[in-house]
Design a protein around this motif. Structure first.
Motif, PDB file in Angstrom:
ATOM      1  N   ALA A 160     -14.632 -11.744   1.782  1.00 13.88           N
ATOM      2  CA  ALA A 160     -15.529 -10.764   1.164  1.00 13.88           C
ATOM      3  C   ALA A 160     -15.007  -9.348   1.356  1.00 13.88           C
ATOM      4  O   ALA A 160     -15.077  -8.511   0.438  1.00 13.88           O
ATOM      5  N   ILE A 161     -14.462  -9.075   2.544  1.00 15.34           N
ATOM      6  CA  ILE A 161     -13.908  -7.747   2.806  1.00 15.34           C
ATOM      7  C   ILE A 161     -12.712  -7.476   1.908  1.00 15.34           C
ATOM      8  O   ILE A 161     -12.569  -6.375   1.352  1.00 15.34           O
ATOM      9  N   MET A 162     -11.861  -8.462   1.733  1.00 13.82           N
ATOM     10  CA  MET A 162     -10.690  -8.271   0.889  1.00 13.82           C
ATOM     11  C   MET A 162     -11.077  -8.076  -0.577  1.00 13.82           C
ATOM     12  O   MET A 162     -10.459  -7.288  -1.304  1.00 13.82           O
ATOM     13  N   LEU A 163     -12.113  -8.774  -1.016  1.00 12.23           N
ATOM     14  CA  LEU A 163     -12.598  -8.556  -2.383  1.00 12.23           C
ATOM     15  C   LEU A 163     -13.172  -7.150  -2.537  1.00 12.23           C
ATOM     16  O   LEU A 163     -12.989  -6.499  -3.567  1.00 12.23           O
ATOM     17  N   GLY A 164     -13.895  -6.691  -1.493  1.00 13.50           N
ATOM     18  CA  GLY A 164     -14.376  -5.310  -1.516  1.00 13.50           C
ATOM     19  C   GLY A 164     -13.235  -4.316  -1.542  1.00 13.50           C
ATOM     20  O   GLY A 164     -13.300  -3.287  -2.233  1.00 13.50           O
ATOM     21  N   LEU A 165     -12.162  -4.608  -0.802  1.00 15.67           N
ATOM     22  CA  LEU A 165     -10.987  -3.736  -0.821  1.00 15.67           C
ATOM     23  C   LEU A 165     -10.362  -3.695  -2.207  1.00 15.67           C
ATOM     24  O   LEU A 165      -9.962  -2.627  -2.694  1.00 15.67           O
ATOM     25  N   GLY A 166     -10.274  -4.855  -2.862  1.00 12.58           N
ATOM     26  CA  GLY A 166      -9.747  -4.871  -4.223  1.00 12.58           C
ATOM     27  C   GLY A 166     -10.593  -4.045  -5.172  1.00 12.58           C
ATOM     28  O   GLY A 166     -10.066  -3.328  -6.030  1.00 12.58           O
ATOM     29  N   ARG A 167     -11.912  -4.121  -5.017  1.00 15.99           N
ATOM     30  CA  ARG A 167     -12.812  -3.306  -5.855  1.00 15.99           C
ATOM     31  C   ARG A 167     -12.600  -1.822  -5.574  1.00 15.99           C
ATOM     32  O   ARG A 167     -12.575  -0.994  -6.503  1.00 15.99           O
ATOM     33  N   ALA A 168     -12.437  -1.470  -4.308  1.00 18.06           N
ATOM     34  CA  ALA A 168     -12.262  -0.069  -3.947  1.00 18.06           C
ATOM     35  C   ALA A 168     -10.952   0.485  -4.502  1.00 18.06           C
ATOM     36  O   ALA A 168     -10.899   1.626  -4.979  1.00 18.06           O
ATOM     37  N   MET A 169      -9.895  -0.316  -4.461  1.00 16.04           N
ATOM     38  CA  MET A 169      -8.609   0.164  -4.955  1.00 16.04           C
ATOM     39  C   MET A 169      -8.568   0.261  -6.476  1.00 16.04           C
ATOM     40  O   MET A 169      -7.834   1.076  -7.032  1.00 16.04           O
ATOM     41  N   GLY A 170      -9.352  -0.555  -7.153  1.00 13.00           N
ATOM     42  CA  GLY A 170      -9.338  -0.544  -8.611  1.00 13.00           C
ATOM     43  C   GLY A 170     -10.396   0.324  -9.254  1.00 13.00           C
ATOM     44  O   GLY A 170     -10.405   0.463 -10.481  1.00 13.00           O
ATOM     45  N   GLU A 171     -11.298   0.919  -8.476  1.00 15.90           N
ATOM     46  CA  GLU A 171     -12.378   1.717  -9.038  1.00 15.90           C
ATOM     47  C   GLU A 171     -11.819   2.968  -9.725  1.00 15.90           C
ATOM     48  O   GLU A 171     -10.945   3.657  -9.195  1.00 15.90           O
ATOM     49  N   THR A 172     -12.368   3.283 -10.902  1.00 14.11           N
ATOM     50  CA  THR A 172     -11.780   4.330 -11.730  1.00 14.11           C
ATOM     51  C   THR A 172     -12.688   5.542 -11.888  1.00 14.11           C
ATOM     52  O   THR A 172     -12.394   6.629 -11.380  1.00 14.11           O
TER      53      THR A 172
END
Length: 247
Positions: A160-172
């Motif tokens: 879940a943390i890694m998915l949150g990290l992916g969301r944070a890095m891709g947020e525009t």
């Protein structure tokens, strides 16, 4: 010239994860193991609603309300830490309301409901017999969480943390509005910066020729990074599942 934007993406995502993960895991544990169900259910509904708030709403709130309010706080912190060797370089003057740290805070607000919801679902799958066995052996609630709940759910929480990290890095959009649009590499977290999604969103419409090709290459790099993060998360979850099957 991509390193400036890679740096901004990594810094803002790291700030978001550092701030979000302890809060998310703590809320998930409280909702599943401490708070009575009749009180926990409305909180769960609220968290699920926060998880679907559009990013442009977070960004507009951040630049119109949050960043001006933080500007005064940043200035006070910067004046107090000015001259201190390490802290001064991280939080000293000058300070801007639209900055790396503001973008990290907005991202933390955005990913906390996601990480909390996924962590809560994982923790809820812990067999009741494991928890009852820990209590039967004389464990306190904290010892039960550490000895029974955490080993069973740590793989899913890390995922879940890694998915949150992916969301944070891709947020525009949210990041583009609050990061400050300054392509610099600096250790100063209160300074304005830039990130990969933000520069693509802000400049692609007016780009042409080699510059447009560079932005497309930056998008491909962002795609590779986010795919790598998701593959790492999948590997962590599968390794945890194999470990539980072996046990």
């Amino acid at each position: 010239g991509a390193m400036t934007y890679v740096y901004g993406t990594v810094i803002t995502a790291a700030i978001a994860i550092i701030l979000s993960v302890p809060v998310s895991v703590a809320i998930a544990l409280l909702l599943t193991e401490v708070v009575p169900r009749r009180w926990a259910q409305p909180i769960v509904y609220l968290i699920d609603l926060l998880a679907v708030v559009p990013s442009v709403i977070w960004g507009l709130w951040g630049i119109l309300v949050f960043a001006p309010w933080l500007q005064h706080i940043y200035a006070s912190i910067a004046s107090g830490l000015n001259g201190i060797p390490v802290l001064g370089s991280l939080f000293g003057p000058p300070a801007s309301g639209a900055s790396f740290f503001t973008a990290g805070l907005i991202l933390a607000f955005m990913i906390t409901p996601i990480v909390t919801s996924l962590s809560r679902e994982v923790i809820a799958t812990v067999p009741a017999i494991d928890k009852e066995g820990a209590y039967a052996l004389g464990a306190t609630r904290l010892e039960m969480i550490r000895g029974a709940v955490w080993p069973h759910s740590q793989g899913g929480i890390v995922g879940a943390i890694m998915l949150g990290l992916g969301r944070a890095m891709g947020e525009t959009i949210a990041v583009a509005l609050v990061i400050g649009a300054s392509p610099v590499i600096t250790s100063h977290l209160f300074a304005a910066g830039y990130s990969m999604p933000a520069v693509i969103a802000n400049q692609f419409g007016e780009a042409s020729g080699e510059f447009r090709s560079a932005l497309i290459g930056l998008g491909v790099l962002l795609f590779v990074i986010t795919i790598a993060i998701n593959l790492i998360a999948r590997g962590v979850v599968e390794r945890s599942a194999r470990r539980k099957r072996g046990a």
